[in-house]
Scaffold this motif. Structure first.
Motif: not given
Length: 90
Positions: A37, A41, A79
Motif C-alpha cells: 500500500r 499510495q 487506498l
C-alpha cells in the motif's frame, strides 16, 4: 442519427467503460497486501499531482477538473491515508 444523439451515445459508452475500469481498479486496490500500500499510495500521489499540474495549465473544462479532483479523493479514500496501515500494525 443526429450529431447530438451520436455524442450522447459516445458519452454513455465512455461512462460505462469508466465504471468498468473503476470496478477493476477498486478490486485491485482492495486485494493489495498491506506492505504494498505505501508504494501504491506514493505512486498515486505522484501521478495525481502530475496530472493536476497538466490540467491546471490546460484548457480543460471545469467539469473535467472537478471530476478529476473528486475521483482522486475517492482513490485516496480507497487506498487509505499513508501511514494508517503502519499505525494499525504497530
Amino acid at each position: 442519427m443526429s450529431d447530438f444523439a451520436r455524442l450522447s451515445e459516445q458519452i454513455s459508452e465512455l461512462q460505462g467503460s469508466l465504471l468498468a475500469m473503476e470496478c477493476f481498479l477498486n478490486s485491485l486496490a482492495e486485494a493489495l497486501p498491506a506492505d504494498s500500500r505505501p508504494v501504491v499510495q506514493a505512486f498515486y500521489a505522484s501521478e495525481s499531482e502530475a496530472f493536476r499540474a497538466a490540467l491546471m495549465s490546460s484548457t480543460a473544462p471545469e467539469a473535467t477538473v472537478n471530476a478529476f479532483e473528486r475521483d482522486v479523493q475517492r482513490g485516496l479514500h480507497l487506498l487509505g491515508e499513508p501511514g494508517i496501515e503502519a499505525a494499525r500494525e504497530g
